[in-house]
Enzyme design. Sequence first.
Site, PDB file in Angstrom:
ATOM      1  N   LYS A  37     -14.493  27.778  83.909  1.00  0.00           N
ATOM      2  CA  LYS A  37     -14.830  27.713  82.482  1.00  0.00           C
ATOM      3  C   LYS A  37     -16.175  27.012  82.286  1.00  0.00           C
ATOM      4  CE  LYS A  37     -13.036  25.872  78.144  1.00  0.00           C
ATOM      5  NZ  LYS A  37     -11.891  25.277  77.444  1.00  0.00           N
TER       6      LYS A  37
ATOM      7  N   GLU B 270     -15.377  21.240  92.999  1.00  0.00           N
ATOM      8  CA  GLU B 270     -14.700  22.038  94.029  1.00  0.00           C
ATOM      9  C   GLU B 270     -15.194  23.486  94.008  1.00  0.00           C
ATOM     10  OE1 GLU B 270     -13.326  20.032  91.820  1.00  0.00           O
ATOM     11  OE2 GLU B 270     -11.634  18.913  92.664  1.00  0.00           O
TER      12      GLU B 270
ATOM     13  N   GLY C 190      -8.303  25.857  79.886  1.00  0.00           N
ATOM     14  CA  GLY C 190      -8.213  26.372  81.257  1.00  0.00           C
ATOM     15  C   GLY C 190      -6.803  26.794  81.625  1.00  0.00           C
ATOM     16  N   ARG C 191      -5.828  25.952  81.281  1.00  0.00           N
ATOM     17  CA  ARG C 191      -4.435  26.241  81.681  1.00  0.00           C
ATOM     18  C   ARG C 191      -3.778  27.288  80.796  1.00  0.00           C
ATOM     19  NH1 ARG C 191      -5.555  21.251  79.968  1.00  0.00           N
ATOM     20  NH2 ARG C 191      -4.550  20.356  78.130  1.00  0.00           N
TER      21      ARG C 191
ATOM     22  N   GLU D 287      -0.636  18.678  82.312  1.00  0.00           N
ATOM     23  CA  GLU D 287      -1.989  18.413  81.812  1.00  0.00           C
ATOM     24  C   GLU D 287      -1.976  18.471  80.280  1.00  0.00           C
ATOM     25  OE1 GLU D 287      -5.590  20.931  82.736  1.00  0.00           O
ATOM     26  OE2 GLU D 287      -5.966  19.365  84.207  1.00  0.00           O
TER      27      GLU D 287
ATOM     28  N   HIS E  11      18.834  24.518  99.787  1.00  0.00           N
ATOM     29  CA  HIS E  11      18.966  23.910 101.122  1.00  0.00           C
ATOM     30  C   HIS E  11      17.991  22.754 101.295  1.00  0.00           C
ATOM     31  CE1 HIS E  11      21.751  26.999 102.501  1.00  0.00           C
ATOM     32  NE2 HIS E  11      21.075  27.776 101.669  1.00  0.00           N
TER      33      HIS E  11
ATOM     34  N   LYS F  56     -12.979  12.020  88.506  1.00  0.00           N
ATOM     35  CA  LYS F  56     -14.151  12.838  88.841  1.00  0.00           C
ATOM     36  C   LYS F  56     -15.412  11.971  88.890  1.00  0.00           C
ATOM     37  CE  LYS F  56     -12.618  17.066  86.447  1.00  0.00           C
ATOM     38  NZ  LYS F  56     -12.911  17.970  85.347  1.00  0.00           N
TER      39      LYS F  56
HETATM   40  O1  F6P Z   1      -9.889  18.899  86.066  1.00  0.00           O
HETATM   41  C1  F6P Z   1      -9.157  19.542  85.103  1.00  0.00           C
HETATM   42  C2  F6P Z   1      -9.765  20.838  84.676  1.00  0.00           C
HETATM   43  O2  F6P Z   1     -10.719  20.576  83.715  1.00  0.00           O
HETATM   44  C3  F6P Z   1      -8.701  21.791  84.180  1.00  0.00           C
HETATM   45  O3  F6P Z   1      -8.332  21.561  82.882  1.00  0.00           O
HETATM   46  C4  F6P Z   1      -9.324  23.093  84.438  1.00  0.00           C
HETATM   47  O4  F6P Z   1      -8.390  24.129  84.414  1.00  0.00           O
HETATM   48  C5  F6P Z   1      -9.929  22.864  85.796  1.00  0.00           C
HETATM   49  O5  F6P Z   1     -10.389  21.531  85.743  1.00  0.00           O
HETATM   50  C6  F6P Z   1     -11.029  23.785  86.202  1.00  0.00           C
HETATM   51  O6  F6P Z   1     -12.086  23.747  85.304  1.00  0.00           O
HETATM   52  P1  F6P Z   1     -13.191  24.888  85.307  1.00  0.00           P
HETATM   53  O7  F6P Z   1     -12.525  26.177  84.972  1.00  0.00           O
HETATM   54  O8  F6P Z   1     -14.183  24.462  84.262  1.00  0.00           O
HETATM   55  O9  F6P Z   1     -13.814  24.940  86.667  1.00  0.00           O
END
Ligand code: F6P
Length: 550
Positions: free
Chosen positions: A210, A216, A276-277, A362, A393, A513
Amino acid sequence: MPSSTSPLTSKPAWQALVAHHAKLREVTLRELFDQDPGRGERLTLDAAGVYLDYSKNRVTGETIQLLLALAAESGLRERIDAMFRGEKINVSEDRAALHVALRAPRDAAIVVDGHDVVPAVHAVLDRMAAFVDRVRCGDWKGHTGKRIRNVVNIGIGGSDLGPVMAGEALVADRDGSLEFRFVSNVDGADFAGATRDLDPAETLFIVASKTFTTQETMTNAHTARDWLLRGVGVGAGGDSGAVARHFVAVSTNAQRVAAFGIDTAQMFEFWDWVGGRYSLGSAIGLSTMLAIGPARFREMLAGFHEMDEHFRCAPFSHNLPVLMGLLGVWYNNFFGAQTVAVLPYAQNLHRFPAYLQQLAMESNGKRVTRSGDPVGCDTGPVYWGEPGTNGQHSFYQLLHQGTRLVPCDFIVFANSPGSPVAQHDKLVANAFAQAEALAFGRSADELAAAGVSGQQAAHQVCPGNRPSNMLFLDQLTPTALGRLVALYEHLVFTQAAIWQIDAFDQWGVELGKVLAQRILAELDGPAEPPPVHDGSTNALIRRYRTRRGA
Ligand code: F6P
């Protein structure tokens, strides 16, 4: 009626629920069923393709009435209407939360900041469909002229969990000519493992973010670009159009996409009013559309929309997300349950609990109300789970005989075309048996009748009285998945309305972060960093610097 923003615990319905709980907590499910054998048929709902049996909950008609009164006193109706109207209900970020617009039909109109957003939603879906068709039919070629056979989605959180979950859930609907991989972790082992056996010349990367700033995702996207350019024989620093053939972006941030080197003509847009979620129905679902095709993807959106409309229109007493949300509040706030187990009896839903963890935790892992005051009660429970029967199990022992109350959601399908009927019967029998065992247990008397007594009986007694919901759907299709995801989205929304919290921000993840960036500079720097942290963190940094490889 008291104001919807008055403290939750002082609301009349809350107080009445406290008193009601004091009476009901000693009543067992066995007693409730003995008094009212018809509750197994009556305490059910059948709507939007989902049958819910909620009779194995520790509730009476009075409980439901009181919970509905709490919803009314909390202004749930107004909150739902505000969300569907596109109001900026995400107060701390001053944004609308309008994922429902992603699933609205073409002829709908939903206005945000004076603009109807529905045409733009469908324009992006149409662009996605055109691109997907080209890739699936082999018309979209890689840099060396080879057909695309592998799709790697690079993203994390909402830009990963939904696509992974849906990709697995709908494996039966996938186009078998494409292989799908997902890379999320900044641990280089994730990228290496996902691409180990792939030919770069046949691989398409979707960089899904987003913000297009997430550490990452950006790290993995750079690794992917190097891997790709090396793999297709373009020298370091070169490109000669290879990136354009092998990378597309999904983002709200065109500037950053261009800065990375992806032509914005190959960017599939979404908007800041999509959390995002809550983004699976947006362009973030591009890998899902590549997997199942545009028509099936639209069926998934139609399933979402069906549940959206049910949530918006059905009276609360017959509203699946509202009832399930309120039952969750009942256990969370009155019985002190700290977790919810989600138990899909469908192997292909094996990532559904992980998906729900982000959605629920979240969203509702918050400690202040929308106006910034302490909430004054517990908020979002911990979500967890595994597919049945594997969980049986593993951790079900605790569910049956442990000391904690863990409300469970069972998810069962009537049909599973991928599985022989006799095998599916076994799966379903296990789900029904577990719910029965949790609710009614096995008493000392029953054990005595079976010849077990004394200490042995003490070990074998299952006290029962452990509540569960049974969600029963026809088959795990794209439509059913859309319905199921929207059900949980709106359940989470319902609970946020009761707790008066903002379900659409996530400030809690920011501190880590920021600290990670600072520590990274200290790990990387040539000189021993000054000890600016606490004693533990300083020592860990020192230890890592002396131990890590060259
Ligand atoms: O760290 C949380 C978050 O902001 C989530 O809410 C989001 O889904 C995820 O990181 C990834 O964010 P992006 O889509 O901006 O890379």
